[in-house]
Design an enzyme around this catalytic site. Structure first.
Site, PDB file in Angstrom:
ATOM      1  CD1 TRP A 128      42.558  39.062  48.218  1.00 10.79           C
ATOM      2  CD2 TRP A 128      44.080  37.663  49.051  1.00 10.79           C
ATOM      3  NE1 TRP A 128      42.499  37.897  47.494  1.00 10.79           N
ATOM      4  CE2 TRP A 128      43.413  37.024  47.975  1.00 10.79           C
ATOM      5  CE3 TRP A 128      45.069  36.961  49.737  1.00 10.79           C
ATOM      6  CZ2 TRP A 128      43.726  35.728  47.571  1.00 10.79           C
ATOM      7  CZ3 TRP A 128      45.369  35.662  49.340  1.00 10.79           C
ATOM      8  CH2 TRP A 128      44.713  35.065  48.269  1.00 10.79           C
ATOM      9  CE1 TYR A 138      37.885  39.500  39.664  1.00 13.77           C
ATOM     10  CE2 TYR A 138      39.893  39.807  38.391  1.00 13.77           C
ATOM     11  CZ  TYR A 138      38.952  38.971  38.965  1.00 13.77           C
ATOM     12  OH  TYR A 138      39.088  37.612  38.843  1.00 13.77           O
ATOM     13  CD  GLU A 149      42.340  37.071  37.942  1.00  9.16           C
ATOM     14  OE1 GLU A 149      41.655  36.938  38.979  1.00  9.16           O
ATOM     15  OE2 GLU A 149      41.840  37.245  36.815  1.00  9.16           O
ATOM     16  CG  ASP A 161      37.359  33.593  44.349  1.00 12.00           C
ATOM     17  OD1 ASP A 161      38.043  33.772  45.361  1.00 12.00           O
ATOM     18  OD2 ASP A 161      36.917  34.519  43.669  1.00 12.00           O
TER      19      ASP A 161
END
Length: 437
Positions: free
Chosen positions: A36, A30, A402, A170
């Site tokens: 957010w 990323y 994550e 997602d």
């Protein structure tokens, strides 16, 4: 051990902070600024480097469009390691998009209001932080105006998302039935995420076809909200997204009261709150499931699955005391077995549950942070403490990943965390939870 992890968390945030004044979620996977993520990251920074916290939010809000919209990704740099990038999204198609930054034409859960309040709570120099909030708060208010003006076609106080990426969750199984109503073209593209992370942990290629098709529909109409509301096959009222909006409304009211002299804005926010909370409880609560659910606005039907998002209204004080009890009962019955860490992102008793695949089952630290805060503020201190302990234990055991498998014993001796490593919001919210008694 805790001191070493705390130092590691700080080192991760500092390493991921970029020259442009923003923090990437994770190196490689990323490479840009996510909306957010930046909010949660600012909360972590506030504990040890308040200037970085302010810079993070200032940079994000600087990318706001002229209509109040804040995009979910801001492309500060040229980087070909991520798809779809700025060239695919073409934010410039919207006449009011930022002229300074390229971005996506979609958004993410509106956390900025409560993030400003958290920064004020944490800051030692309250006067300095209040000065910063005075400079930035109207941008957040304008973002809320955008939502209620452009994303609430029925004027019921509930805003829609037009893409699963706007939810933040997602590839949740919640979207599976919507994909069945669509038949997008087969796109030809090179996946970049699967060069960083095992493909089995990520959405499939066919899922990506759906994602890209929704963006193309929006692009065909220059990201016009009215056209999207009319034509997009994906139009959903998401409990997490709307709970974050309601939580941020409340934060803005309290911050404006602190600043003084903004009675008109306070009155507007208060009107939104009354309507939003009533509609949220009337429309999104499923009594048979004992949880809040998503609502498919395109097909006018609830999406009857339980996710970690189903419990997020606790964080925004949306449910009554009685309904909060129902939520807690559901959480413990479905998600709270002794063989599991709280809180899986999707119902572990459902056939669609996958403990290793992104938002189809794993534990996410940002959701746990919200549930920890929400349970605590509703008086469920023991359960809040369990979520905090589970979160810290996952990080201690596997590192700042994550997301994590919710099963305590997977039978895999080489068990690890999943997704991006040295992940910024896992580090930031670890710092905050450790600092919360």
């Amino acid at each position: 051990m805790k001191k070493e992890l705390y130092k590691k968390a700080i080192a991760i945030l500092d390493a991921n902070f970029q020259e442009g004044g923003f923090t990437i979620p994770s190196a490689g996977l990323y490479p840009f600024q996510w909306k957010w993520d930046s909010g949660f990251i600012a909360i972590g920074f506030a504990h040890y480097d308040i200037e970085k916290a302010k810079t993070e939010m200032r940079t994000l809000l600087d990318a706001q469009w002229e209509n109040g919209f804040i995009p979910h990704i801001v492309f500060h740099t040229e980087n070909d390691s991520y798809f779809p990038g700025a060239d695919f999204h073409q934010s410039e198609l919207h006449p009011l998009s930022s002229k300074k930054y390229r971005s996506t034409g979609m958004t993410q859960p509106p956390v900025s209001g409560f993030v400003l309040q958290e920064m004020y709570r944490i800051a030692e120099d309250k006067d300095d932080m209040l000065h910063f909030i005075k400079e930035e708060i109207d941008k957040v208010f304008d973002n809320h105006v955008y939502f209620y003006k452009n994303r609430d076609p029925k004027d019921e106080g509930l805003v829609y998302i037009y893409h699963n990426w706007e939810s933040g969750t997602d590839n949740s199984p919640v979207w599976d039935d919507i994909w069945k109503t669509m038949n997008p073209p087969e796109y030809t593209f090179v996946r970049k995420d699967t060069t960083h992370v095992d493909a089995s942990q990520r959405p499939t290629k066919r899922e990506y076809d759906h994602y890209l098709h929704l963006i193309d529909i929006a692009k065909e109409h220059n990201y016009d909200d009215a056209k999207i509301a009319e034509l997009s096959p994906f139009l959903v009222q998401d409990p997490l997204f709307n709970a974050m909006l309601i939580k941020s409304n409340r934060a803005l009211i309290e911050l404006y009261e602190l600043i003084g002299g903004h009675e008109d804005k306070i009155a507007t926010l208060s009107q939104w709150q009354l309507k939003s909370i009533k509609s949220f409880n009337d429309k999104l609560f499923d009594a048979a499931l004992g949880a809040y659910v998503h609502y498919d606005l395109r097909n006018e039907e609830p999406i009857r699955h339980i996710t970690s998002s189903s419990f997020s209204p606790l964080f925004a004080h949306i449910p009554s005391e009685e309904r909060a009890q129902v939520l807690v009962k559901t959480m413990m019955e479905k998600f709270g077995g002794e063989d599991k860490y709280l809180c899986a992102s999707f119902d572990p008793t459902d056939d669609r549950f996958n403990p290793r695949k992104y938002w189809r089952g794993p534990v996410w630290i940002n959701m746990n942070w919200m549930l920890f805060r929400g349970l605590r503020s509703n008086g469920y201190t023991d359960l809040a403490e369990r979520i905090k302990i589970d979160s810290l234990e996952l990080i201690q055991q596997y590192g700042f990943y994550e997301y994590f498998d919710c099963r305590r014993d997977t039978g895999d001796k080489n068990q690890t965390g999943y997704g991006g490593n040295n992940f910024s919001w896992s580090a930031a919210l670890y710092i905050d939870m450790v600092n919360t008694d």
